[in-house]
Scaffold this motif. Structure first.
Motif, short mmCIF file in Angstrom:
data_model
loop_
_atom_site.label_atom_id
_atom_site.label_comp_id
_atom_site.label_asym_id
_atom_site.label_seq_id
_atom_site.Cartn_x
_atom_site.Cartn_y
_atom_site.Cartn_z
N ALA A 175 -1.85 44.51 15.88
CA ALA A 175 -3.11 43.77 15.73
C ALA A 175 -4.26 44.69 15.35
N THR A 176 -4.29 45.88 15.93
CA THR A 176 -5.37 46.83 15.63
C THR A 176 -5.28 47.31 14.18
N THR A 181 -7.18 47.50 8.70
CA THR A 181 -6.82 47.39 7.29
C THR A 181 -7.64 46.30 6.61
N HIS A 182 -7.84 45.19 7.30
CA HIS A 182 -8.63 44.10 6.73
C HIS A 182 -10.07 44.55 6.47
N ALA A 183 -10.61 45.34 7.39
CA ALA A 183 -11.99 45.82 7.22
C ALA A 183 -12.11 46.74 6.02
N ILE A 184 -11.10 47.57 5.80
CA ILE A 184 -11.18 48.58 4.73
C ILE A 184 -10.81 48.01 3.36
N ARG A 185 -10.46 46.72 3.33
CA ARG A 185 -10.12 46.11 2.04
C ARG A 185 -11.25 46.22 1.03
N PHE A 186 -12.49 46.45 1.52
CA PHE A 186 -13.64 46.59 0.62
C PHE A 186 -13.47 47.77 -0.34
N LEU A 187 -12.54 48.68 -0.01
CA LEU A 187 -12.28 49.78 -0.93
C LEU A 187 -11.88 49.26 -2.30
N LEU A 188 -11.20 48.12 -2.34
CA LEU A 188 -10.75 47.55 -3.61
C LEU A 188 -11.85 46.79 -4.34
N GLU A 189 -12.92 46.40 -3.61
CA GLU A 189 -14.03 45.66 -4.21
C GLU A 189 -15.35 46.17 -3.62
N PRO A 190 -15.68 47.45 -3.83
CA PRO A 190 -16.85 48.03 -3.17
C PRO A 190 -18.17 47.42 -3.59
N GLY A 191 -18.22 46.83 -4.77
CA GLY A 191 -19.47 46.23 -5.23
C GLY A 191 -19.91 45.05 -4.39
N LEU A 192 -19.00 44.48 -3.58
CA LEU A 192 -19.33 43.32 -2.76
C LEU A 192 -19.96 43.72 -1.43
N MET A 193 -19.96 45.02 -1.11
CA MET A 193 -20.44 45.45 0.20
C MET A 193 -21.96 45.40 0.30
N PHE A 198 -20.75 48.33 4.86
CA PHE A 198 -20.51 49.76 4.71
C PHE A 198 -20.49 50.45 6.07
N GLU A 199 -21.39 50.06 6.94
CA GLU A 199 -21.44 50.65 8.28
C GLU A 199 -20.18 50.30 9.06
N LYS A 200 -19.73 49.06 8.95
CA LYS A 200 -18.53 48.64 9.67
C LYS A 200 -17.31 49.38 9.14
N VAL A 201 -17.18 49.47 7.81
CA VAL A 201 -16.05 50.16 7.21
C VAL A 201 -16.03 51.62 7.64
N SER A 202 -17.19 52.25 7.64
CA SER A 202 -17.27 53.66 8.02
C SER A 202 -16.82 53.87 9.47
N ALA A 203 -17.27 52.98 10.37
CA ALA A 203 -16.88 53.09 11.78
C ALA A 203 -15.39 52.86 11.95
N VAL A 204 -14.86 51.85 11.27
CA VAL A 204 -13.43 51.56 11.35
C VAL A 204 -12.62 52.73 10.81
N LEU A 205 -13.06 53.29 9.70
CA LEU A 205 -12.33 54.40 9.09
C LEU A 205 -12.30 55.61 10.03
N ASP A 206 -13.38 55.85 10.74
CA ASP A 206 -13.39 56.95 11.71
C ASP A 206 -12.29 56.74 12.76
N MET A 209 -8.71 57.04 11.09
CA MET A 209 -8.34 58.43 10.80
C MET A 209 -8.03 59.21 12.08
N ALA A 210 -8.81 58.97 13.13
CA ALA A 210 -8.59 59.68 14.39
C ALA A 210 -7.23 59.30 14.98
N TYR A 211 -6.90 58.01 14.91
CA TYR A 211 -5.61 57.56 15.45
C TYR A 211 -4.45 58.17 14.66
N LEU A 212 -4.51 58.09 13.33
CA LEU A 212 -3.41 58.60 12.51
C LEU A 212 -3.30 60.11 12.62
#
Length: 416
Positions: A175-176, A181-193, A198-206, A209-212
């Protein structure tokens, strides 16, 4: 002159009303193919929304083959958004520039050579038994209840589960990982952000990355039979992926593979239900399963559009395109081009689909194409062994969260 002749003359004198390409309209998302057909016929290459829209197969293929038309446009758009929101040098930017989907040579060639080994047919063979088990498990509940939403109950969870299995992540993380992954989907369509995105994606990516990073460190100490362990062991002429590259590869496996594979599975089943004669043919000739998947890729292409950036002046179909201009390639239109596929609007599982562009072409052709195909084949193959499918009560609906992915939001199916 008769009134009828005058009317005909008046109609003939009127200028042709050219169709408008507008991927943001609800009508277009529901039924884009009529517009695509009109564009291919009357306005195959035109500029709208600040970019060149390319609709014919030959022109789309020409751009995909042209190395001067590169995929760096997405990282550049991420850069622009980061600058707008005061977040320069964010990890999101590095993810964009280091993702094999958007890199150019020499980085792309290096990453591709390494990743081709991990995504080879032989490497994917180890996933076949777990994949079939997951399909069986997901369908079992639907069979018990006499039906299910194919999207929510099968097409959506399957790609996530098989990728988590391959990467070696525990089921309690499903689930996590799905939410990240759903949050980072904006990578494929960044113009929509917008800034909040952008703030949410950045926090999720942190967090992602830490988990992986923790998982990768564990695999270094105690390797397993999973993708991360294979990538850690992978080397070519002494070259290896570094820690951040390993993290980005894992993230992009989820980002690039989840939504499009979900789309492929749902679209393929929808096409069979919409064409009962083809479904009956497949029941009679299950050896056509692979062909049905290829036809679904052509007929309802999951990734409808992809972008390129012209890095030099060029001429396409007699039209000059300047260096620095954006080019939108309509893969969904190219795959319905009558110049390449006879009776292209028909769904025909016996069709020779060689030349379809659902996975792109050339150096940026989809790395995970074989895995996506195997998942769809496993699903359809198992469905053929069960009770016949019937369309459920609720009408199918198309998702509106992405403008480049054509995917069903829901598809109710009953089992006879």
């Amino acid at each position: 002159m008769s009134e009828s002749a005058q009317s005909q003359r008046s109609c003939a004198d009127k200028p042709l009303q050219l169709p408008r390409f507008n991927p943001f309209s609800a009508e277009f998302r529901e039924t884009p193919y009529r517009v695509y057909g009109q564009l291919r016929e009357h306005n195959p290459l035109h500029k709208v929304l600040g970019m060149w829209v390319v609709t014919r197969h030959a022109d789309v293929m020409g751009i995909l083959r042209d190395r001067s038309c590169n995929a760096s446009i997405i990282p550049q758009q991420v850069d622009n958004q980061a600058a707008r929101f005061g977040r320069d040098n964010a990890p999101f930017q590095r993810l964009a520039y280091k993702s094999i989907v958007f890199t150019e040579n020499p980085d792309h060639n290096r990453l591709r050579k390494l990743m081709n080994i991990a995504f080879s047919a032989k490497a994917l063979d180890q996933l076949q038994a777990p994949l079939e088990g997951m399909v069986e498990e997901l369908l079992a509940e639907g069979y018990r209840h006499g039906g299910l939403d194919i999207v929510a109950g099968l097409a959506q969870p399957l790609p996530l589960r098989i990728m988590c299995h391959w990467v070696g992540l525990p089921s309690e993380m499903h689930a996590t990982i799905d939410a990240w992954t759903h949050a980072i989907r904006f990578l494929l369509e960044p113009g929509l952000m917008v800034k909040d995105d952008f703030e949410k994606v950045s926090a999720v990516l942190d967090d992602y990355m830490a988990y992986l990073s923790t998982v990768i460190d564990e695999r270094r100490r105690a390797p397993r039979q999973d993708l991360i362990s294979q990538l850690l062991d992978l080397q070519l002429d002494g070259d290896r992926l570094n820690q951040e590259e390993l993290i980005f590869v894992c993230i992009m496996c989820f980002v690039a593979g989840n939504e499009t594979t979900k789309s492929l599975i749902g679209n393929a089943i929808h096409a069979l239900l919409e064409h009962p004669a083809q479904y009956r043919l497949l029941q009679q000739r299950p050896e056509l399963v692979a062909g049905s998947v290829q036809e679904a890729l052509r007929y309802e292409t999951p990734l409808q559009h992809t972008k390129r950036l012209a890095t030099r002046d060029l001429v396409l179909d007699g039209q000059p395109i300047k260096a620095g201009e954006q080019i939108l390639l309509c893969l969904g239109s190219a795959n319905r081009d009558e110049r390449v596929f006879a009776d292209a609007e028909a769904f025909d599982i016996e069709r020779k689909t060689k030349g379809h562009l659902a996975f792109g072409y050339g150096m940026h052709g989809c790395l995970g194409a074989l895995l996506a195909e195997r998942q769809a084949e496993a699903v359809i193959g198992r469905l053929l062994q069960g009770p016949p499918m019937l369309r459920g009560g609720a009408a199918p609906s198309w998702q509106s969260g992405s403008f480049i992915v054509r995917s069903l939001a829901a598809l109710d199916v009953q089992f006879a």
